[in-house]
Design a protein around this motif. Structure first.
Motif, PDB file in Angstrom:
ATOM      1  N   GLY A 251     -11.769  -2.930   8.510  1.00 33.38           N
ATOM      2  CA  GLY A 251     -11.217  -3.807   7.482  1.00 33.38           C
ATOM      3  C   GLY A 251     -12.193  -4.096   6.366  1.00 33.38           C
ATOM      4  N   GLY A 252     -13.490  -3.961   6.641  1.00 32.38           N
ATOM      5  CA  GLY A 252     -14.484  -4.300   5.634  1.00 32.38           C
ATOM      6  C   GLY A 252     -14.868  -3.153   4.734  1.00 32.38           C
ATOM      7  N   VAL A 253     -14.671  -1.890   5.157  1.00 32.61           N
ATOM      8  CA  VAL A 253     -15.160  -0.780   4.357  1.00 32.61           C
ATOM      9  C   VAL A 253     -14.058   0.094   3.789  1.00 32.61           C
ATOM     10  N   LYS A 254     -12.854   0.000   4.317  1.00 31.04           N
ATOM     11  CA  LYS A 254     -11.798   0.851   3.792  1.00 31.04           C
ATOM     12  C   LYS A 254     -11.383   0.376   2.391  1.00 31.04           C
ATOM     13  N   GLY A 255     -10.820   1.298   1.628  1.00 33.75           N
ATOM     14  CA  GLY A 255     -10.302   0.951   0.308  1.00 33.75           C
ATOM     15  C   GLY A 255     -11.379   0.976  -0.748  1.00 33.75           C
TER      16      GLY A 255
ATOM     17  N   MET B 291      -4.582   0.120   5.842  1.00 33.12           N
ATOM     18  CA  MET B 291      -3.451   1.005   5.549  1.00 33.12           C
ATOM     19  C   MET B 291      -3.714   1.907   4.358  1.00 33.12           C
ATOM     20  N   ARG B 292      -4.598   1.487   3.466  1.00 37.65           N
ATOM     21  CA  ARG B 292      -4.945   2.369   2.356  1.00 37.65           C
ATOM     22  C   ARG B 292      -5.656   3.629   2.845  1.00 37.65           C
ATOM     23  N   GLY B 293      -6.288   3.531   4.003  1.00 38.32           N
ATOM     24  CA  GLY B 293      -6.984   4.683   4.550  1.00 38.32           C
ATOM     25  C   GLY B 293      -6.092   5.620   5.340  1.00 38.32           C
ATOM     26  N   ILE B 294      -4.820   5.279   5.517  1.00 36.96           N
ATOM     27  CA  ILE B 294      -3.888   6.163   6.224  1.00 36.96           C
ATOM     28  C   ILE B 294      -3.343   7.194   5.233  1.00 36.96           C
ATOM     29  N   PRO B 295      -3.553   8.477   5.463  1.00 35.46           N
ATOM     30  CA  PRO B 295      -3.088   9.507   4.513  1.00 35.46           C
ATOM     31  C   PRO B 295      -1.577   9.457   4.312  1.00 35.46           C
ATOM     32  N   ASP B 296      -1.155   9.617   3.075  1.00 34.44           N
ATOM     33  CA  ASP B 296       0.275   9.610   2.763  1.00 34.44           C
ATOM     34  C   ASP B 296       0.991  10.844   3.321  1.00 34.44           C
ATOM     35  N   ASP B 297       0.220  11.849   3.728  1.00 37.97           N
ATOM     36  CA  ASP B 297       0.839  13.059   4.266  1.00 37.97           C
ATOM     37  C   ASP B 297       1.672  12.756   5.501  1.00 37.97           C
TER      38      ASP B 297
ATOM     39  N   THR C 296       0.795  -1.233   0.000  1.00 36.51           N
ATOM     40  CA  THR C 296       0.000   0.000   0.000  1.00 36.51           C
ATOM     41  C   THR C 296       0.827   1.283   0.000  1.00 36.51           C
ATOM     42  N   LYS C 297       2.037   1.254   0.554  1.00 38.73           N
ATOM     43  CA  LYS C 297       2.779   2.509   0.732  1.00 38.73           C
ATOM     44  C   LYS C 297       4.138   2.531   0.043  1.00 38.73           C
ATOM     45  N   ILE C 298       4.565   1.412  -0.538  1.00 39.03           N
ATOM     46  CA  ILE C 298       5.855   1.391  -1.234  1.00 39.03           C
ATOM     47  C   ILE C 298       5.602   0.942  -2.675  1.00 39.03           C
ATOM     48  N   PRO C 299       5.458   1.867  -3.604  1.00 39.93           N
ATOM     49  CA  PRO C 299       5.152   1.492  -4.992  1.00 39.93           C
ATOM     50  C   PRO C 299       6.291   0.671  -5.617  1.00 39.93           C
TER      51      PRO C 299
ATOM     52  N   ARG D 189       6.514   3.442  13.865  1.00 34.80           N
ATOM     53  CA  ARG D 189       6.055   4.605  14.615  1.00 34.80           C
ATOM     54  C   ARG D 189       4.748   5.200  14.086  1.00 34.80           C
ATOM     55  N   ILE D 190       4.425   4.949  12.832  1.00 36.18           N
ATOM     56  CA  ILE D 190       3.227   5.563  12.251  1.00 36.18           C
ATOM     57  C   ILE D 190       2.211   4.515  11.808  1.00 36.18           C
ATOM     58  N   ILE D 191       2.643   3.596  10.962  1.00 38.52           N
ATOM     59  CA  ILE D 191       1.710   2.634  10.362  1.00 38.52           C
ATOM     60  C   ILE D 191       1.101   1.707  11.403  1.00 38.52           C
ATOM     61  N   LEU D 192       1.928   1.079  12.230  1.00 33.92           N
ATOM     62  CA  LEU D 192       1.393   0.126  13.208  1.00 33.92           C
ATOM     63  C   LEU D 192       0.460   0.787  14.229  1.00 33.92           C
ATOM     64  N   PRO D 193       0.840   1.931  14.827  1.00 37.50           N
ATOM     65  CA  PRO D 193      -0.099   2.564  15.774  1.00 37.50           C
ATOM     66  C   PRO D 193      -1.424   2.957  15.132  1.00 37.50           C
ATOM     67  N   MET D 194      -1.409   3.412  13.893  1.00 40.85           N
ATOM     68  CA  MET D 194      -2.642   3.830  13.244  1.00 40.85           C
ATOM     69  C   MET D 194      -3.465   2.648  12.731  1.00 40.85           C
TER      70      MET D 194
END
Length: 277
Positions: A273-277, A162-168, A99-102, A186-191
Motif C-alpha cells: 500500500g505504501g509503494v504502489k502507484g 489496485m493500480r498495480g493490477i494489470p488491466d490485461d 482505478t479501473k472504471i474511468p 473474482r479478480i480484483i479482490l483476490p489480487m
C-alpha cells in the motif's frame, strides 16, 4: 576492524538492543497478568510479588459477576466485525471504481476523498450524531457501524494496490463476457488480498478500541462496548486492581489473536500500500 566482524558486532548490538526493548515493553503486560492472578491480600504486599505465591482466578470470575462484561465483549465483537466488513467492502468498491472504471471527475472526487483524511473526527461527530438520531439509529449498535461505509484511508490504500493490477486481466475477463461485478469479486479482490488483510486488522483494532463514538451514541448499559465497560468498571471498582487488570487483559486477547493470525499479511500489505502507484 575486519568488515565481517564489524557486521557481526553491529548485528549483535541490534538484536541485544531489540531484545531489551521488547523486555521493557512486555513488563507492563507481565505486571497486569501478575496482578490479575493475585489474591486481595497480595496486591499491596511489600516487597512486591512479581510472581504470585498463591495464584487465583478470583478476579476473572468476579468481573463477570460485578458487571455485564460478557455482554460488553459480545457487543464489541459484533460492532468490530460489522465495521470491518462494511469498511472493506465499501472501500474496495470505491477503489475499484477510481482505478479501473474511468469516469469524468474521478481525479477531483478522489482528491476530495483524500482531503477528508485531514479532518478530525471530532469535527463531524455532532452532525453525525444528529443524522443518526433523526434516522432512529441512536442507542443502536447499527448506528456505530454506518459511518464506517466512508473511510478515506482504506480507499487510499486499496487504490494504491489496485493500480498495480494489470488491466490485461480485466480485458481478458471482459472478452470472456464477465461484467464489473464478476471482475471485482473474482479478480480484483483476490489480487488485493494482502492489503485487504492489513486493512481488516487495522479496522478491527480501531473499532474494538473505539471509545468516543460509542460513548456519544449509546445510552443503554446493556449495549455498552468494551472500552465503555472498562471505563465504568474503573469508576465503580477503582480499588479492585485485580478485577481491573483482568478486564484489561481480556480486552487485549482478541486483538492479539487477530494480529498473530494475520501477521504474515500485515507487513507485506503495508509495504504494498505504501509503494504502489
Amino acid at each position: 576492524m575486519n568488515p565481517k566482524r564489524a557486521k557481526t558486532l553491529a548485528a549483535t548490538i541490534w538484536y541485544v538492543g531489540g531484545g531489551l526493548a521488547a523486555i521493557l515493553i512486555c513488563i507492563p503486560f507481565f505486571w497486569m497478568l501478575s496482578t490479575s492472578l493475585k489474591a486481595r491480600g497480595a496486591l499491596m504486599a511489600i516487597p512486591i510479588e512479581w510472581v504470585p505465591r498463591e495464584p487465583t482466578f478470583e478476579a476473572y470470575t468476579r468481573i463477570f459477576t460485578l458487571f455485564p462484561f460478557a455482554r460488553a465483549m459480545t457487543n464489541s465483537l459484533a460492532v468490530a466485525v460489522g465495521v470491518t466488513g462494511l469498511t472493506i467492502l465499501s472501500a474496495a468498491m470505491a477503489a475499484f471504481a477510481f482505478t479501473k472504471i474511468p469516469f469524468r471527475g474521478s481525479r477531483a472526487l478522489f482528491g476530495t476523498y483524500l482531503t477528508t483524511m485531514m479532518m478530525p473526527f471530532q469535527v463531524v461527530v455532532i452532525p453525525l450524531y444528529l443524522i443518526m438520531r433523526q434516522a432512529g439509529l441512536y442507542d443502536r449498535l447499527g448506528g456505530l457501524m454506518i459511518p464506517s461505509i466512508f473511510n478515506a484511508f482504506a480507499i487510499f490504500m486499496l487504490c494504491q494496490t489496485m493500480r498495480g493490477i494489470p488491466d490485461d486481466y480485466l480485458d481478458a475477463a471482459s472478452i470472456d463476457g464477465a461484467g464489473n461485478g464478476l471482475i471485482f469479486f473474482r479478480i480484483i479482490l483476490p489480487m488485493s488480498g494482502t492489503t485487504l488483510a492489513t486493512l481488516a486488522v487495522i479496522t478491527f483494532m480501531g473499532a474494538w478500541n473505539d471509545y468516543f463514538w460509542p460513548l456519544v451514541m449509546l445510552a443503554d448499559k446493556q449495549k455498552a462496548t468494551l472500552p465503555i465497560a472498562l471505563s465504568k468498571l474503573n469508576g465503580l471498582y477503582a480499588q479492585a486492581y485485580g478485577v481491573l487488570m483482568a478486564g484489561s487483559l481480556l480486552s487485549i486477547l482478541p486483538i492479539l489473536g487477530l494480529y498473530l493470525f494475520a501477521q504474515p499479511y500485515f507487513k507485506a500489505g503495508l509495504q504494498v500500500g505504501g509503494v504502489k502507484g
